[in-house]
Scaffold this motif. Structure first.
Motif, mmCIF file in Angstrom:
data_model
loop_
_atom_site.group_PDB
_atom_site.id
_atom_site.type_symbol
_atom_site.label_atom_id
_atom_site.label_comp_id
_atom_site.label_asym_id
_atom_site.label_seq_id
_atom_site.Cartn_x
_atom_site.Cartn_y
_atom_site.Cartn_z
ATOM 1 N N UNK A 169 9.254 3.646 14.352
ATOM 2 C CA UNK A 169 9.454 2.399 13.597
ATOM 3 C C UNK A 169 9.529 2.734 12.119
ATOM 4 N N UNK A 170 10.720 2.735 11.530
ATOM 5 C CA UNK A 170 10.841 3.036 10.098
ATOM 6 C C UNK A 170 10.034 2.049 9.265
ATOM 7 N N UNK A 171 9.397 2.554 8.223
ATOM 8 C CA UNK A 171 8.606 1.684 7.339
ATOM 9 C C UNK A 171 9.532 0.829 6.482
ATOM 10 N N UNK A 172 9.131 -0.398 6.269
ATOM 11 C CA UNK A 172 9.885 -1.318 5.402
ATOM 12 C C UNK A 172 9.673 -0.897 3.950
ATOM 13 N N UNK A 173 10.770 -0.801 3.203
ATOM 14 C CA UNK A 173 10.644 -0.489 1.779
ATOM 15 C C UNK A 173 10.106 -1.717 1.049
ATOM 16 N N UNK A 174 9.075 -1.486 0.235
ATOM 17 C CA UNK A 174 8.418 -2.592 -0.455
ATOM 18 C C UNK A 174 8.392 -2.312 -1.960
ATOM 19 N N UNK A 175 8.494 -3.381 -2.755
ATOM 20 C CA UNK A 175 8.281 -3.253 -4.190
ATOM 21 C C UNK A 175 6.785 -3.167 -4.466
ATOM 22 N N UNK A 190 -17.325 -24.023 -1.685
ATOM 23 C CA UNK A 190 -16.170 -24.920 -1.675
ATOM 24 C C UNK A 190 -15.077 -24.357 -0.803
ATOM 25 N N UNK A 191 -13.863 -24.830 -1.005
ATOM 26 C CA UNK A 191 -12.738 -24.368 -0.200
ATOM 27 C C UNK A 191 -12.512 -22.871 -0.427
ATOM 28 N N UNK A 192 -12.322 -22.084 0.655
ATOM 29 C CA UNK A 192 -12.065 -20.647 0.487
ATOM 30 C C UNK A 192 -10.838 -20.404 -0.393
ATOM 31 N N UNK A 193 -10.947 -19.407 -1.260
ATOM 32 C CA UNK A 193 -9.837 -19.074 -2.161
ATOM 33 C C UNK A 193 -9.204 -17.766 -1.701
ATOM 34 N N UNK A 194 -7.899 -17.779 -1.555
ATOM 35 C CA UNK A 194 -7.184 -16.590 -1.116
ATOM 36 C C UNK A 194 -6.832 -15.698 -2.288
ATOM 37 N N UNK A 195 -7.290 -14.450 -2.225
ATOM 38 C CA UNK A 195 -6.979 -13.463 -3.262
ATOM 39 C C UNK A 195 -5.864 -12.565 -2.735
ATOM 40 N N UNK A 196 -4.721 -12.564 -3.413
ATOM 41 C CA UNK A 196 -3.560 -11.806 -2.965
ATOM 42 C C UNK A 196 -3.582 -10.400 -3.567
ATOM 43 N N UNK A 197 -3.530 -9.394 -2.701
ATOM 44 C CA UNK A 197 -3.460 -8.000 -3.138
ATOM 45 C C UNK A 197 -2.041 -7.487 -2.921
ATOM 46 N N UNK A 198 -1.528 -6.776 -3.901
ATOM 47 C CA UNK A 198 -0.152 -6.291 -3.823
ATOM 48 C C UNK A 198 -0.087 -4.866 -3.281
ATOM 49 N N UNK A 199 1.100 -4.496 -2.829
ATOM 50 C CA UNK A 199 1.289 -3.231 -2.114
ATOM 51 C C UNK A 199 0.971 -2.015 -2.982
ATOM 52 N N UNK A 200 1.673 -1.878 -4.094
ATOM 53 C CA UNK A 200 1.469 -0.701 -4.936
ATOM 54 C C UNK A 200 0.092 -0.661 -5.562
ATOM 55 N N UNK A 201 -0.324 -1.800 -6.140
ATOM 56 C CA UNK A 201 -1.607 -1.834 -6.824
ATOM 57 C C UNK A 201 -2.759 -1.481 -5.918
ATOM 58 N N UNK A 202 -2.790 -2.054 -4.712
ATOM 59 C CA UNK A 202 -3.927 -1.803 -3.830
ATOM 60 C C UNK A 202 -3.921 -0.386 -3.285
ATOM 61 N N UNK A 203 -2.753 0.108 -2.896
ATOM 62 C CA UNK A 203 -2.687 1.447 -2.302
ATOM 63 C C UNK A 203 -3.029 2.532 -3.319
ATOM 64 N N UNK A 204 -2.538 2.377 -4.545
ATOM 65 C CA UNK A 204 -2.874 3.347 -5.592
ATOM 66 C C UNK A 204 -4.369 3.295 -5.901
ATOM 67 N N UNK A 205 -4.897 2.074 -5.966
ATOM 68 C CA UNK A 205 -6.330 1.895 -6.248
ATOM 69 C C UNK A 205 -7.203 2.565 -5.188
ATOM 70 N N UNK A 206 -6.888 2.321 -3.913
ATOM 71 C CA UNK A 206 -7.720 2.896 -2.853
ATOM 72 C C UNK A 206 -7.587 4.414 -2.799
#
Length: 222
Positions: A169-175, A190-206
């Motif tokens: 399964x080829x990986x999807x190219x992502x920005x 209160x109402x749960x808040x969704x925190x959006x993590x981005x592809x490059x930022x999170x992977x580089x960080x981890x």
């Protein structure tokens, strides 16, 4: 396949000491991720779609996470101990059309039916005008029967082992700033808040954290 392909990627220890542990190599993990990526694609999941994951701490959880990332689907993991109502809130907010859960799991020596909560959550979503199209169920507990809704519910193991599912399964190219996953707050204030993590930022960080903060070496075990 890779220079560390035969090394252990995941060591899974069950709740019951009498149940055997499981060691999964990087090559085995890679193959399972690619196969489950193809399962998701076969169910109509595509780049940008949201997938809710409501699982206990089992090896199928990282497989589902990585499969979503591989095809560009946005995953949101819901703590397995949360209620049906908490699951509903997160499915609705994310707009998830696919849910991955388990028939049940062990917690403090008792059986907990994830599927029962998942079914209630799907029904509650339907009352709000949102339909969960597919529910994929991991058979975590043997001889633990759960109702399966025809046309919607399928077994993880059967989907993964299907003869028409490819190992490739080829990986999807992502920005870099494409969404990777949504993590919700507990909602205790209160109402749960969704925190959006981005592809490059999170992977580089981890990667950087694991390399420089944990000072990981090839023979280390975490």
């Amino acid at each position: 396949m890779f220079h560390r392909g035969d090394q252990t990627a995941i060591i899974w220890e069950p709740n019951d000491p009498a149940e055997p542990s499981k060691h999964i190599t990087y090559n085995e993990l890679y193959t399972r991720v690619k196969r489950f990526s193809n399962v998701l694609l076969s169910l109509g999941v595509k780049k940008g779609d949201r997938v809710a994951i409501y699982l206990p701490m089992i090896w199928q959880l990282p497989v589902a996470m990585l499969a979503c990332a591989r095809i560009g689907a946005v995953h949101t993991i819901v703590f397995g101990g949360f209620s049906a109502e908490a699951l509903r809130d997160r499915i609705l907010d994310a707009g998830a059309k696919v849910l991955i859960t388990a028939n049940g799991y062990w917690r403090s020596g008792k059986n907990v039916s994830s599927k029962a909560n998942a079914d209630i959550a799907c029904d509650l979503c339907a009352k709000e005008g949102h339909t969960v199209d597919k529910v994929i169920v991991v058979k975590r507990l043997d001889k633990f029967e759960v109702p399966m809704k025809a046309g919607r519910d399928t077994w993880f193991e059967e989907e993964l082992a299907a003869a028409d599912i490819s190992d490739e399964c080829p990986a999807e190219w992502m920005d870099a700033e494409d969404p990777l996953f949504i993590l919700y707050t507990s909602g205790s204030t209160g109402k749960p808040k969704g925190v959006l993590h981005t592809t490059g930022g999170y992977m580089v960080y981890t990667y950087a954290t694991f390399k420089y903060i944990f000072d990981y070496k090839d023979k280390d075990v975490f």
